[in-house]
Design an enzyme around this catalytic site. Structure first.
Site, PDB file in Angstrom:
ATOM      1  N   HIS A 244      35.172  42.602  33.507  1.00  0.00           N
ATOM      2  CA  HIS A 244      36.238  42.485  32.525  1.00  0.00           C
ATOM      3  C   HIS A 244      36.406  43.833  31.868  1.00  0.00           C
ATOM      4  O   HIS A 244      35.439  44.419  31.388  1.00  0.00           O
ATOM      5  CB  HIS A 244      35.915  41.380  31.519  1.00  0.00           C
ATOM      6  CG  HIS A 244      35.874  40.045  32.193  1.00  0.00           C
ATOM      7  ND1 HIS A 244      34.709  39.514  32.686  1.00  0.00           N
ATOM      8  CD2 HIS A 244      36.870  39.192  32.540  1.00  0.00           C
ATOM      9  CE1 HIS A 244      34.986  38.370  33.294  1.00  0.00           C
ATOM     10  NE2 HIS A 244      36.284  38.147  33.218  1.00  0.00           N
TER      11      HIS A 244
ATOM     12  N   ARG B  86      31.665  25.397  39.935  1.00  0.00           N
ATOM     13  CA  ARG B  86      32.950  24.720  39.802  1.00  0.00           C
ATOM     14  C   ARG B  86      32.882  23.393  40.517  1.00  0.00           C
ATOM     15  O   ARG B  86      32.370  23.307  41.632  1.00  0.00           O
ATOM     16  CB  ARG B  86      34.075  25.589  40.384  1.00  0.00           C
ATOM     17  CG  ARG B  86      34.209  26.877  39.609  1.00  0.00           C
ATOM     18  CD  ARG B  86      35.417  27.670  39.999  1.00  0.00           C
ATOM     19  NE  ARG B  86      35.419  28.932  39.259  1.00  0.00           N
ATOM     20  CZ  ARG B  86      36.282  29.913  39.469  1.00  0.00           C
ATOM     21  NH1 ARG B  86      37.217  29.773  40.391  1.00  0.00           N
ATOM     22  NH2 ARG B  86      36.215  31.020  38.762  1.00  0.00           N
TER      23      ARG B  86
ATOM     24  N   ASP C  61      32.057  40.107  39.158  1.00  0.00           N
ATOM     25  CA  ASP C  61      33.073  39.907  38.133  1.00  0.00           C
ATOM     26  C   ASP C  61      33.023  41.039  37.119  1.00  0.00           C
ATOM     27  O   ASP C  61      31.946  41.430  36.682  1.00  0.00           O
ATOM     28  CB  ASP C  61      32.756  38.590  37.421  1.00  0.00           C
ATOM     29  CG  ASP C  61      33.987  37.946  36.815  1.00  0.00           C
ATOM     30  OD1 ASP C  61      35.081  38.512  36.965  1.00  0.00           O
ATOM     31  OD2 ASP C  61      33.832  36.882  36.198  1.00  0.00           O
TER      32      ASP C  61
ATOM     33  N   LYS D 120      48.364  37.453  38.182  1.00  0.00           N
ATOM     34  CA  LYS D 120      47.355  38.194  38.940  1.00  0.00           C
ATOM     35  C   LYS D 120      47.933  38.826  40.192  1.00  0.00           C
ATOM     36  O   LYS D 120      48.956  38.391  40.724  1.00  0.00           O
ATOM     37  CB  LYS D 120      46.193  37.274  39.330  1.00  0.00           C
ATOM     38  CG  LYS D 120      46.560  36.238  40.369  1.00  0.00           C
ATOM     39  CD  LYS D 120      45.352  35.395  40.770  1.00  0.00           C
ATOM     40  CE  LYS D 120      45.756  34.315  41.768  1.00  0.00           C
ATOM     41  NZ  LYS D 120      44.737  33.292  41.965  1.00  0.00           N
TER      42      LYS D 120
ATOM     43  N   CYS E  53      34.133  35.130  31.935  1.00  0.00           N
ATOM     44  CA  CYS E  53      34.860  35.916  30.930  1.00  0.00           C
ATOM     45  C   CYS E  53      34.412  35.692  29.485  1.00  0.00           C
ATOM     46  O   CYS E  53      34.223  36.675  28.754  1.00  0.00           O
ATOM     47  CB  CYS E  53      36.374  35.763  31.067  1.00  0.00           C
ATOM     48  SG  CYS E  53      36.964  34.356  31.991  1.00  0.00           S
TER      49      CYS E  53
ATOM     50  N   GLN F  56      30.215  35.613  41.454  1.00  0.00           N
ATOM     51  CA  GLN F  56      31.360  36.512  41.473  1.00  0.00           C
ATOM     52  C   GLN F  56      30.915  37.923  41.146  1.00  0.00           C
ATOM     53  O   GLN F  56      30.041  38.113  40.305  1.00  0.00           O
ATOM     54  CB  GLN F  56      32.391  36.070  40.430  1.00  0.00           C
ATOM     55  CG  GLN F  56      32.982  34.704  40.713  1.00  0.00           C
ATOM     56  CD  GLN F  56      34.009  34.325  39.666  1.00  0.00           C
ATOM     57  OE1 GLN F  56      33.738  34.399  38.471  1.00  0.00           O
ATOM     58  NE2 GLN F  56      35.182  33.910  40.107  1.00  0.00           N
TER      59      GLN F  56
ATOM     60  N   HIS G  33      40.839  41.048  34.095  1.00  0.00           N
ATOM     61  CA  HIS G  33      39.777  40.375  34.857  1.00  0.00           C
ATOM     62  C   HIS G  33      39.891  40.879  36.286  1.00  0.00           C
ATOM     63  O   HIS G  33      41.002  40.932  36.814  1.00  0.00           O
ATOM     64  CB  HIS G  33      39.984  38.865  34.929  1.00  0.00           C
ATOM     65  CG  HIS G  33      40.147  38.171  33.622  1.00  0.00           C
ATOM     66  ND1 HIS G  33      39.312  37.146  33.242  1.00  0.00           N
ATOM     67  CD2 HIS G  33      41.046  38.310  32.622  1.00  0.00           C
ATOM     68  CE1 HIS G  33      39.714  36.682  32.069  1.00  0.00           C
ATOM     69  NE2 HIS G  33      40.757  37.364  31.663  1.00  0.00           N
TER      70      HIS G  33
END
Length: 661
Positions: free
Chosen positions: A409, A387, A407, A490, A358, A405, A536
């Site tokens: 935004h 991670r 991912d 979420k 992000c 991911q 997200h």
RNA sequence: GCCCGAGUAGCUCAGUUGGCCAGAGCAGCUGUCUUGUAAACAGCAGGUCGUCGGUUCGAGUCCGACCUCGGGCUCCA
């Protein structure tokens, strides 16, 4: 003495003598009902069969045929487990033993810090079956708190539950908070504290199997002592138990870790490190196809593609709040650009591997002045993050330390947000369906009480926006209280796979925080600066996990559009090799993934290998086929077809790919 | 991170109370066989027994630490 009258679920009433019990009621209706009765529900509350009924009670008899009986049978079998362990290990003590999905568990503490072994499970199982054969009654009695504490003098965890209940805690449902503690006695020596109800006696139990043992913290907290837990599966009938065990065995065959090796898809070389995967060529094809299709769909849905580095200076994660809230999940920092001769560890610049994408996308947003005309701005990246997962949790592809991911935004105005959320959720579900998953439910995760940035009001607005979008989907919505990320609530999409297991897939999160922390603004139609809102969202969650789920969902037999090798052509003998090569070349020209297995081995063995590789199609070509330009088609899971014209086979394969079957 | 268990050839596993040169099947390679729908035959090659240290005349086998994996707890995409 006056009789009592009770009503049954079908509306009928029965009159029984004063003091009659649920068992008496069942017996008065029929022999078979009396035999199959497990417990009764009186005015909706479960009670022992031996409990006296009262005039006017609405009574439902729960039999082994009723799915509601499972919970009670499991609970009673858990008591038998406890009795067996306490008999086999003098000095052992016990904590809680609730029914769970498919079975039950019970937590123990063995003398001198002892632990269970595999062999112990067999001994315990044998002892349990003795107890069941003895057909011991479950006899209920109640004591005031002080007497109850005395009765459980040797069992500190039971007393802890009583104390918790006395102080208003729910005590995991082990005891009631009204100061009266109920117990069940099976033998002069075995008594367990329990709210009940229980089956009348142990004789009706037996459809269980002890499955696992392991450590478990008392009441699930790392701050508490670790107990030894035994898990079991248990069902009302033997047939249900058998079916469950069959599905378990099936799940084992589908395990993506096993199939990953067998099908040469990916591996976790020890040399690289825990939780870090490499994808082999065959797995690479599947992954690339998954990603390519996702890219195409995202492009069509108005996403723009960006790229960002894997590592960044610490400041970025200071600003984002990750170092404050997510540091435990990050790999330790590295010091770079340390001046020559500096021995101070603080000298130089601190960098971190990124655990999330992000902040990078935010910097792209912030790279220039944004207008309301730019919004919603949807930035997408296959972003690889790292991670630091605790060593005990890494698991195949579903829990790794390095993952990619899918991912994105989305930066929106507050007014656009509800529509954008609904559109995103629809998009996500549609796309998941294309990958073969079509049974979903949604979960709404709310503010984590001890770990959240922002005001309650902001959380409330975000949560309500998500709830609105979720409710519009017509899917079941489950509340996950306190399960949100530190920056916002979420929705997660849970998908059920081919054998009924649910997996957490996509997440969609609303975020008021990061736009503030990074002071993001756009210029509105009024010429003033306004704060955008961020959404997200990840659809696969992580490509690795999604890949693992698909492997298990399809049991390694990928549909034609994803199969690493769609067709293998087998010439019957060497004399048919040229034709086989020609067939392969022609299919490849049509965009298909095709290989040829020459006649070095018997045809039977080559078929066997191809089947083991789970290909959608095996083609066999011999004299007849060379003569007529046909192929013998051996489809996965279907019957062999001879003399199929090559052209019609190609059309069929094309159809499979297009329809994603 | 915590509790338990495991690590022998690419894979699945044997290897007796520490003691001759560490074995098998599959996979791989080389030959022979030329096959019509789920295992042809023969031979060859392949292991510093997870790593490091210790005990011992001697360690795959016993002890310790670490690494990795599996099951559970906690956590999570």
């Amino acid at each position: 003495m006056a009789d009592i009258t009770v009503s049954l679920p079908d509306g009928s009433e029965r009159t029984l003598p004063q003091g009659a019990t649920g068992a008496d009621l069942a017996a008065s209706i029929g022999k078979r009902l009396a035999r199959d009765a497990v417990v009764v529900e009186v005015d909706g509350a479960p009670r022992d069969l031996s409990a006296p009924l009262h005039d006017g009670d609405r009574v439902r008899i729960i039999t082994v045929q009723d799915p509601a009986s499972a919970e009670h049978l499991r609970h009673s079998t858990a008591h038998v487990l406890a009795q067996a362990v306490l008999e086999l290990w003098p000095g052992a003590t016990f904590a809680g033993g609730p029914p769970i999905e498919h079975g039950f568990y019970y937590d123990f503490e063995l003398p001198d810090g002892g632990t269970f072994t595999e062999d112990d499970l067999e001994r315990i199982d044998a002892k349990m079956r003795e107890i069941i054969a003895a057909d011991q009654p479950f006899e209920r009695f109640e004591l005031p708190l002080d007497d109850a504490r005395e009765l459980m003098a040797d069992h500190p965890y039971k007393r802890a539950f009583m104390d918790l209940a006395a102080s208003g805690d729910d005590a995991d449902g082990e005891v009631s908070g009204d100061g009266v503690i109920s117990f069940y006695r099976n033998t002069p020596t075995f008594v367990d504290m329990c709210l009940g109800p229980h089956v009348a006696s142990t004789g009706g139990l037996g459809n269980f199997r002890l499955t696992r043992h392991g450590g478990a913290y008392f009441r699930g907290s790392e701050r508490n002592p670790m107990l030894q837990r035994i898990y079991a599966v248990a069902f009302p009938t033997a047939a249900e138990l058998e079916e469950h065990l069959r599905v378990q065995a099936e799940a084992e065959l589908r395990d993506h870790r096993r199939l990953g090796v067998e099908l040469d898809l990916f591996s976790f070389p020890e040399e690289i490190g825990s939780g870090l995967a490499v994808f082999h060529p065959r797995g690479g094809i599947v992954r690339r196809l998954m990603e390519d299709y996702s890219r195409r769909r995202h492009e069509e849905a108005g996403y723009e593609f960006v790229y960002s580095p894997h590592i960044t200076k610490a400041d970025l994660f200071e600003t984002s709040g990750h170092l404050q809230w997510f540091a435990d999940g990050m790999f330790p920092p590295m010091q770079v650009d340390v001046p020559d001769g500096a021995d101070d560890g603080a000298a130089g610049t601190t960098y971190y591997l990124k655990p999330m994408n992000c902040p990078f996308h935010i910097l792209i947003f912030r790279s220039r002045m944004r207008s309301y005309r730019d919004l919603p701005l949807r930035l997408f990246e296959f972003g690889t993050v790292y991670r630091y997962e605790k060593s005990g949790v890494v698991h195949g592809l579903t829990r790794v330390r390095g993952m990619t991911q899918d991912d994105a935004h989305i930066f929106t105005t507050e007014e656009q947000m509800p529509d954008e959320l609904a559109g995103t959720l629809t998009f996500v579900l549609d796309l998941l369906r294309d990958y073969g998953l079509d049974d979903f439910h949604l979960e709404l995760s709310t503010r984590p009480p001890e770990k959240a940035v922002g005001t309650e009001a902001e959380w409330e607005r975000a949560t309500e926006a998500l709830r609105g979008a979720a409710e519009g989907m017509g899917l079941a919505l489950v509340l996950d209280e306190g399960g949100g990320a530190f920056y916002g609530p979420k929705i997660s999409v849970q998908a059920r796979d081919a054998i009924g297991r649910t997996w957490q897939m996509s997440t969609i999160q609303v975020d008021f925080q990061l736009p503030q922390r990074f002071d993001l603004t756009y210029v509105g139609p009024d010429g003033e600066r306004h704060r955008p809102i961020m959404i997200h969202r990840a659809l696969f969650g992580s490509v690795e996990r999604f890949f693992g789920v698909l492997v298990e969902h399809y049991a390694g037999a990928f549909p034609a559009w994803l199969a690493p090798e769609q067709v293998r052509v087998l010439p019957v003998a060497d004399t048919h090799l040229d034709y086989a090569l020609e067939v392969a070349a022609q299919l490849r020209g049509g965009g298909f993934r095709v290989d040829v297995a020459p006649a070095d081995e018997t045809l039977g063995n080559r078929i066997r290998r191809a089947k083991g590789d789970k290909l959608p199609y095996v083609l066999v070509v011999g004299d007849d086929d060379v003569a007529h330009r046909t192929v013998g088609v051996n489809p996965r899971g279907g019957e062999v077809e001879r003399d199929v014209p090559l052209g019609s086979f190609a059309e069929r394969l094309h159809g499979d790919v297009e329809s994603k079957r």
